[in-house]
Design a protein around this motif. Structure first.
Motif, mmCIF file in Angstrom:
data_model
loop_
_atom_site.group_PDB
_atom_site.id
_atom_site.type_symbol
_atom_site.label_atom_id
_atom_site.label_comp_id
_atom_site.label_asym_id
_atom_site.label_seq_id
_atom_site.Cartn_x
_atom_site.Cartn_y
_atom_site.Cartn_z
ATOM 1 N N LEU A 149 32.900 9.381 18.413
ATOM 2 C CA LEU A 149 32.719 10.830 18.445
ATOM 3 C C LEU A 149 33.907 11.581 19.019
ATOM 4 O O LEU A 149 34.039 12.780 18.830
ATOM 5 C CB LEU A 149 31.461 11.187 19.253
ATOM 6 C CG LEU A 149 30.144 10.789 18.609
ATOM 7 C CD1 LEU A 149 28.987 11.088 19.559
ATOM 8 C CD2 LEU A 149 29.935 11.527 17.293
ATOM 9 N N PHE A 172 28.667 -0.667 14.078
ATOM 10 C CA PHE A 172 28.278 0.700 13.744
ATOM 11 C C PHE A 172 27.000 1.096 14.500
ATOM 12 O O PHE A 172 26.050 0.331 14.605
ATOM 13 C CB PHE A 172 28.015 0.798 12.237
ATOM 14 C CG PHE A 172 27.707 2.201 11.773
ATOM 15 C CD1 PHE A 172 26.391 2.648 11.691
ATOM 16 C CD2 PHE A 172 28.733 3.074 11.439
ATOM 17 C CE1 PHE A 172 26.105 3.932 11.272
ATOM 18 C CE2 PHE A 172 28.447 4.368 11.029
ATOM 19 C CZ PHE A 172 27.136 4.799 10.938
ATOM 20 N N VAL A 192 24.548 4.927 15.687
ATOM 21 C CA VAL A 192 24.302 6.339 15.354
ATOM 22 C C VAL A 192 25.360 7.262 15.938
ATOM 23 O O VAL A 192 25.462 8.422 15.550
ATOM 24 C CB VAL A 192 22.899 6.809 15.829
ATOM 25 C CG1 VAL A 192 21.807 6.072 15.099
ATOM 26 C CG2 VAL A 192 22.741 6.655 17.312
ATOM 27 N N LEU A 193 26.120 6.764 16.901
ATOM 28 C CA LEU A 193 27.159 7.592 17.483
ATOM 29 C C LEU A 193 28.518 7.336 16.844
ATOM 30 O O LEU A 193 29.560 7.619 17.437
ATOM 31 C CB LEU A 193 27.230 7.368 19.003
ATOM 32 C CG LEU A 193 26.000 7.846 19.775
ATOM 33 C CD1 LEU A 193 26.153 7.550 21.269
ATOM 34 C CD2 LEU A 193 25.789 9.338 19.593
ATOM 35 N N CYS A 194 28.520 6.791 15.640
ATOM 36 C CA CYS A 194 29.780 6.601 14.906
ATOM 37 C C CYS A 194 29.823 7.581 13.754
ATOM 38 O O CYS A 194 28.798 7.914 13.156
ATOM 39 C CB CYS A 194 29.855 5.182 14.348
ATOM 40 S SG CYS A 194 29.977 3.938 15.619
ATOM 41 N N VAL A 195 31.035 8.026 13.431
ATOM 42 C CA VAL A 195 31.172 8.997 12.339
ATOM 43 C C VAL A 195 32.133 8.502 11.269
ATOM 44 O O VAL A 195 32.970 7.641 11.519
ATOM 45 C CB VAL A 195 31.663 10.371 12.864
ATOM 46 C CG1 VAL A 195 30.578 11.075 13.602
ATOM 47 C CG2 VAL A 195 32.908 10.204 13.719
ATOM 48 N N PHE A 220 18.088 10.296 14.797
ATOM 49 C CA PHE A 220 19.275 10.446 15.638
ATOM 50 C C PHE A 220 20.461 10.720 14.715
ATOM 51 O O PHE A 220 21.128 9.802 14.252
ATOM 52 C CB PHE A 220 19.508 9.158 16.432
ATOM 53 C CG PHE A 220 18.504 8.953 17.518
ATOM 54 C CD1 PHE A 220 17.285 8.361 17.266
ATOM 55 C CD2 PHE A 220 18.777 9.368 18.819
ATOM 56 C CE1 PHE A 220 16.356 8.171 18.271
ATOM 57 C CE2 PHE A 220 17.854 9.188 19.822
ATOM 58 C CZ PHE A 220 16.642 8.594 19.557
ATOM 59 N N LEU A 221 20.704 12.001 14.465
ATOM 60 C CA LEU A 221 21.746 12.358 13.499
ATOM 61 C C LEU A 221 22.951 12.953 14.209
ATOM 62 O O LEU A 221 22.838 14.016 14.827
ATOM 63 C CB LEU A 221 21.200 13.400 12.511
ATOM 64 C CG LEU A 221 19.985 12.983 11.681
ATOM 65 C CD1 LEU A 221 19.423 14.206 10.964
ATOM 66 C CD2 LEU A 221 20.372 11.919 10.674
ATOM 67 N N ASN A 222 24.094 12.307 14.082
ATOM 68 C CA ASN A 222 25.296 12.970 14.587
ATOM 69 C C ASN A 222 25.727 14.018 13.561
ATOM 70 O O ASN A 222 25.151 14.112 12.467
ATOM 71 C CB ASN A 222 26.397 11.962 14.916
ATOM 72 C CG ASN A 222 26.862 11.176 13.705
ATOM 73 O OD1 ASN A 222 27.179 11.760 12.648
ATOM 74 N ND2 ASN A 222 26.914 9.865 13.829
ATOM 75 N N HIS A 223 26.755 14.783 13.910
ATOM 76 C CA HIS A 223 27.036 15.960 13.084
ATOM 77 C C HIS A 223 27.373 15.602 11.643
ATOM 78 O O HIS A 223 27.084 16.365 10.709
ATOM 79 C CB HIS A 223 28.135 16.835 13.716
ATOM 80 C CG HIS A 223 29.518 16.286 13.561
ATOM 81 N ND1 HIS A 223 30.063 15.336 14.400
ATOM 82 C CD2 HIS A 223 30.475 16.566 12.650
ATOM 83 C CE1 HIS A 223 31.283 15.050 14.025
ATOM 84 N NE2 HIS A 223 31.574 15.780 12.968
ATOM 85 N N ARG A 224 27.936 14.424 11.448
ATOM 86 C CA ARG A 224 28.291 14.027 10.077
ATOM 87 C C ARG A 224 27.073 13.731 9.225
ATOM 88 O O ARG A 224 26.973 14.160 8.081
ATOM 89 C CB ARG A 224 29.193 12.783 10.136
ATOM 90 C CG ARG A 224 30.627 13.120 10.398
ATOM 91 C CD ARG A 224 31.356 13.364 9.105
ATOM 92 N NE ARG A 224 32.685 13.906 9.315
ATOM 93 C CZ ARG A 224 33.166 14.929 8.651
ATOM 94 N NH1 ARG A 224 32.428 15.552 7.769
ATOM 95 N NH2 ARG A 224 34.391 15.335 8.880
ATOM 96 N N PHE A 225 26.145 12.949 9.810
ATOM 97 C CA PHE A 225 24.919 12.646 9.077
ATOM 98 C C PHE A 225 24.148 13.935 8.798
ATOM 99 O O PHE A 225 23.614 14.153 7.708
ATOM 100 C CB PHE A 225 24.036 11.675 9.883
ATOM 101 C CG PHE A 225 24.426 10.231 9.759
ATOM 102 C CD1 PHE A 225 25.079 9.583 10.793
ATOM 103 C CD2 PHE A 225 24.127 9.521 8.598
ATOM 104 C CE1 PHE A 225 25.429 8.249 10.677
ATOM 105 C CE2 PHE A 225 24.481 8.183 8.484
ATOM 106 C CZ PHE A 225 25.136 7.550 9.521
#
Lengths: 802, 200
Positions: free
Chosen positions: A215, A224, A226-229, B181-186
């Motif tokens: 992030l 991987f 949920v905190l990966c983009v 649990f969605l980060n900004h990309r998802f």
């Protein structure tokens, strides 16, 4: 926002005539027969939904229409899927026909059709078959396909787990555990969606897979989460998100449906030996040898540890920062969960947990993450011999004191206390002394949390702190006002011209009154029951009596007082109860002057004064001095009518030798004289200016009390009789200055006559007005006087069968 | 899991009694809890639906009460916002959580998170052990999308006439009641899908 237009639309939908409705149905059927469905059909469907959902009574659709709608569920257009699902959810399934999807169709079951299936489930069997079908599709599904066709599977399974965990067989659980492990731990670590590292001139051939990022922008070095983009995501990365989202629930459910040999007895201290071995052997390389359940547990553990590490990074976006916090909460909860299942993991988890606590404990914006940490410490701290002092200082110390106005934190904190009450009372000795802090949450937002305090308050009532707690409860509105001032004080500048609450704010800031407010804002009990200058405090806060927050708070105090008194009789000895009576008498005139508040408190006091004296009649003789002082003050008749009446009543009822052998004739006489004086005063002239007439009940209670006392010391009888006959004479003369209502006067005089005639026979008077114990507490079969008739009657009815 | 999502009035409605609330949108996730509980199995589907609607009405009333008490206590003036000011409306919104005891109205204890945006309330009823931090974030997100895509700050009635948009929004951001649990990309990816749908 909510307009007349909307209101009339709803009205129209509810009141549509049956004939018009049938016409609408047939029109819609015709529209649905066309091959290409256009905008008007969509609008009609939407309108149909409104008509069906606007009323709570179910409308049934004609079967033709219903069949056509069912076929829309598998339409390629998502809009039609959504609308048909929504409409069908609002009506009943066609009788005899279930939405049966056989195995071939199941992979085409879109999310909206599945939603309909779920909502129309009629039984556990339906859920089981849906569950089995979904898992089969998971198993057999090819790896290509649209990215979202599989993603709704996990949410649906999670829903089924919530309502009916037994739907999963052992094989199902194994299958899903394996899948979850794959998605959680082995999802792609390159970006999906055709992202390339090349520039504008790079062709497709030179497109190299780009690694995922953290992030804060750095390239990710591990698996991987949920905190990966990334620019885009692959399907298994999506499944990683869905898997983690349901992981905790899966583990919790798993734990409850697991069979005996996997359930761990967390109190078993012999685990200590086993744990040494597993500390060494439970590394990731050996986890491949673990059975699926244990493997999932291990991977969940690793995932959470990684999340905790990732949450330390500075995210670029605010929404991601919020997500990091949510992930921390979830990660700690999952770690707690797996540690409960397998206590050997506690030693691996604790360093991570402790480090996290150290990192976050000084930052109040992470308060909500602290609660799962506190739960972890509470569950496993003792086993790992970790000192939890600092955790409690924060959770029941700083949080209520500084974050009382965060409704979500208050809700979660109180829930934490409620769920762990037994544990806390055992392991956290300062819990029962922390009520000044905890009550801040109530003082701030009473309507939202009073329910929680109804559950928690009994645990805070102990013999050692009862008196202080009583004072604190009575001054809850003052605390409410003080918290408002505290917040205003930090927000507003030092001198605000013409602002509301100026006087009390000045007082709050002034050094000479600081001590008063600081006492209210104290964090722990034990430094004193209350302050001397309470009346000063009430004066300073007088203008707060009409602040809505303060009024809302004052409305919850009576209920809490009832709970307090109900509990305190169970833990208090006579000495404490005596003290509480004194507090009630003292505080009856020392309350913040909020409309109705004083009256309500007096009512509660009266009720419990009565109860206490009923339970321990000797208390009246014990505290006779103070009770007499109270009863002998005529002003109390007017300002504290309710309590006064009850004090007089208990004096009349319990000031006798049969209740306490220390009751002397002298005592009875002095009590008599005190009450007599008051009765004379209130019935001889008009009430003082500003006060209303004395309530008739006060007059009759005084008369009764005097009669009772006289029946115990017969030389007082002439004095009472004289007064009563005088009263009759005066009343016959017409109206009196102290009673405006003729009916009331008649009632008073009638009572007087009754007492007068009773007192003419002193022996009778004594047995009526001071009945001996065996009359007031009958023992039925144990009483020889009563038992014989009962026995005879029983025998008679047995022998004479009817 | 989230049990239900509601949009309802928190302002006085002339046709209703005081304290009553008009439910404008409701979505219950999962099977009806009555189906699987012993006591309610004797009810037929019609009665079950009625019961469910009544439960939702209870939730709406409780949230309405919570909203008005909170607003009364805070003494803040309600800021009127117009279409285009959705972010401001959300910022100014009151928020809180109501504890729904077991039996009142759901068979188990629930937590109802709520946002009060002017005359409307948005409520998310969750099981209490749920990640409420995530639920709060999700509720805010859903509310923002509803306000934007249904032009709720205006005088229109799209919340009633275009409820399928909310259904699609929920199917992406809260599928079957699952908090994600969605980060900004998802989140962006899902929101793009939603935007494509809304454009139809």
């Amino acid at each position: 926002m909510y307009s007349h237009g909307s209101e009339s639309l709803i009205k129209q939908a509810r009141e549509i005539q049956e004939s018009e409705l049938q016409k609408f149905y047939s029109r819609l059927v015709k529209q649905l027969q066309v091959k290409e469905l256009g905008h008007e059909t969509v609008d009609s469907l939407q309108r149909l939904h409104l008509i069906l959902s606007a009323t709570k009574y179910t409308r049934t659709l004609p079967s033709e229409l219903q069949k056509r709608l069912s076929s829309l569920l598998s339409s390629p257009s998502e809009q039609l899927q959504v609308l048909s699902s929504a409409v069908l959810r609002e009506t009943l399934p066609l009788s005899g026909q279930e939405l049966n999807y056989n195995q071939d169709n199941i992979s085409q079951l879109n999310s909206h059709a599945a939603a309909l299936l779920l909502s129309q489930t009629g039984s556990r069997a339906d859920l089981s078959s849906l569950c089995a079908q979904l898992l089969r599709s998971l198993e057999s599904r090819p790896s290509e396909g649209p990215s979202h066709s599989l993603t709704h599977t996990l949410p649906i399974l999670n829903t089924i787990l919530t309502h009916s965990p037994e739907c999963l067989t052992e094989d199902h659980m194994t299958l899903l555990s394996k899948k979850l492990v794959d998605w959680l731990r082995y999802a792609s670590i390159t970006q999906g969606g055709g992202a390339s590292s090349g520039g504008f001139f790079t062709g497709p051939r030179s497109r190299q897979p780009v690694p995922i990022a953290e992030l804060d922008g750095t390239v990710s070095g591990d698996f991987f989460t949920v905190l990966c983009v990334g620019q885009g995501f692959t399907e298994d990365q999506w499944m990683n998100v869905y898997s983690f989202s349901m992981l905790r629930h899966w583990l919790l459910t798993y734990h409850s449906v697991s069979n005996g040999n996997t359930a761990v007895d967390s109190d078993d201290r012999s685990e200590v030996d086993g744990s040494v071995v597993s500390m060494v052997s439970a590394t990731s390389s050996s986890s491949r040898l673990l059975p699926p359940k244990e493997r999932l547990r291990e991977k969940a553990f690793q995932y959470c540890q990684r999340l905790i590490e990732q949450s330390d990074r500075k995210a670029h976006k605010r929404t991601d920062t919020e997500l990091q916090k949510a992930c921390l909460v979830e990660a700690v909860c999952i770690l707690d969960c797996v540690c409960v299942e397998d206590t050997s993991l506690v030693y691996r988890a604790f360093p991570c947990i402790k480090a996290l606590f150290g990192r976050l404990s000084s930052d109040l914006s992470f308060a909500r993450v602290m609660l799962p940490l506190a739960q972890f410490y509470l569950n496993h701290g003792e086993m790992a011999a970790v000192d939890c002092e600092c955790v409690w200082k924060l959770v029941i110390g700083r949080f209520p004191a500084e974050l009382f106005n965060d409704p979500f934190l208050a809700h979660e904190l109180l829930r934490f206390l409620r769920l762990n009450l037994e544990s806390l009372q055992l392991r956290v000795p300062q819990y029962t002394r922390s009520f000044p802090n905890l009550l801040k949450l109530l003082a701030w937002d009473s309507p939202a949390v009073v329910d929680d305090f109804v559950d928690l308050l009994p645990s805070l009532v102990t013999a050692g702190t009862a008196v202080e707690l009583l004072h604190t409860l009575l001054d809850l509105p003052c605390l409410s006002a003080t918290l408002v001032l505290q917040l205003r004080s930090t927000c507003l500048p030092i001198s605000e011209p013409g602002g509301r609450g100026l006087l009390s704010l000045d007082a709050f800031r002034s050094p000479s009154y600081r001590g008063l407010f600081l006492f209210l804002l104290r964090g722990e009990a034990g430094s004193g029951d209350t302050i001397d200058r309470l009346s000063t405090l009430h004066e300073l806060l007088a203008e707060a009596a009409d602040w809505p927050r303060v009024i809302q708070c004052s409305q919850t105090v009576p209920v809490l007082l009832h709970i307090f008194f109900n509990k305190v009789i169970m833990v208090a000895d006579k000495k404490l109860l005596a003290h509480l009576i004194l507090v009630q008498l003292e505080r009856s005139s020392l309350l913040l002057n909020i409309p109705n508040y004083i009256k309500e408190i007096h009512r509660v006091f009266s009720c419990h004064l009565l109860r206490l004296c009923e339970l321990h009649p000797s208390l009246v003789v014990d505290q006779s001095h103070e009770l007499l002082e109270f009863a002998g003050t005529t002003a109390n008749v007017y300002s504290k009518e309710e309590i006064y009446t009850h004090v007089v009543w208990v004096l009349g009822e319990y000031l006798s030798v049969s209740c306490d052998s220390r009751c002397s004739v002298k005592l009875i006489t002095s009590c008599f004289e005190a009450l007599e004086a008051v009765l004379f005063e209130i019935t001889s002239s008009a009430p003082p200016p500003g006060a209303g007439h004395p309530a008739p009940r006060v007059v009759t209670t005084l008369m009764s009390a005097l009669a009772k006392l006289a029946s115990r010391s017969h030389d007082l009888i002439p004095r009472v009789s004289l007064f009563l006959s005088k009263l009759r004479t005066v009343a016959r003369g017409g109206s009196v200055a102290w009673c405006s209502n003729e009916e009331d006067l008649v009632a008073i005089v009638t009572r007087g006559e009754e007492l007068w005639s009773l007192l003419k026979a002193p022996g009778v008077a004594q047995s009526v007005l001071t009945p001996p114990l065996h009359v007031t507490t009958p023992q039925w079969h144990r009483d020889t006087n009563v038992a014989m008739p009962l026995r005879l009657r029983a025998l008679t009815s047995l022998t004479h069968s009817q | 899991m989230v049990r239900c999502f509601l949009i309802h009035t928190v302002c006085p409605v002339s046709a209703l009694g005081s304290g009553e609330s008009r439910v404008l949108y409701s979505r219950v996730f999962g099977p009806d809890e009555g189906v699987l509980s012993a006591q309610q199995r004797e009810l037929n589907p019609e009665e079950r639906r009625l019961l469910q609607e009544e439960k939702l009405a209870v939730v709406a009333r409780q949230v309405r009460s919570a909203v008005s008490l909170t607003r009364e206590a805070s003494g803040r003036l309600l800021v009127e916002t117009v279409p285009g000011e959705e972010a401001l409306a959300l910022q100014e919104a009151d928020s809180g959580v109501v504890r729904l005891r077991a039996g009142d109205p759901f068979s188990e204890e629930m937590s109802a998170l709520w946002l009060g945006v002017q005359s409307l309330g948005f409520a998310l009823v969750c099981e209490p052990h749920e990640n409420l931090l995530l639920a709060e974030v999700t509720l805010r997100n859903l509310t923002r999308h509803c306000l934007e895509h249904l032009h709720m700050l205006g005088q229109g009635s799209e919340v009633l006439l275009k409820s399928n948009r909310i259904d699609v929004l929920l199917s992406r951001l809260l599928p079957h009641g699952q908090l994600l649990f969605l980060n900004h990309r998802f989140a962006q990816s899902l929101e793009k899908e939603v935007a494509v749908y809304m454009a139809k």
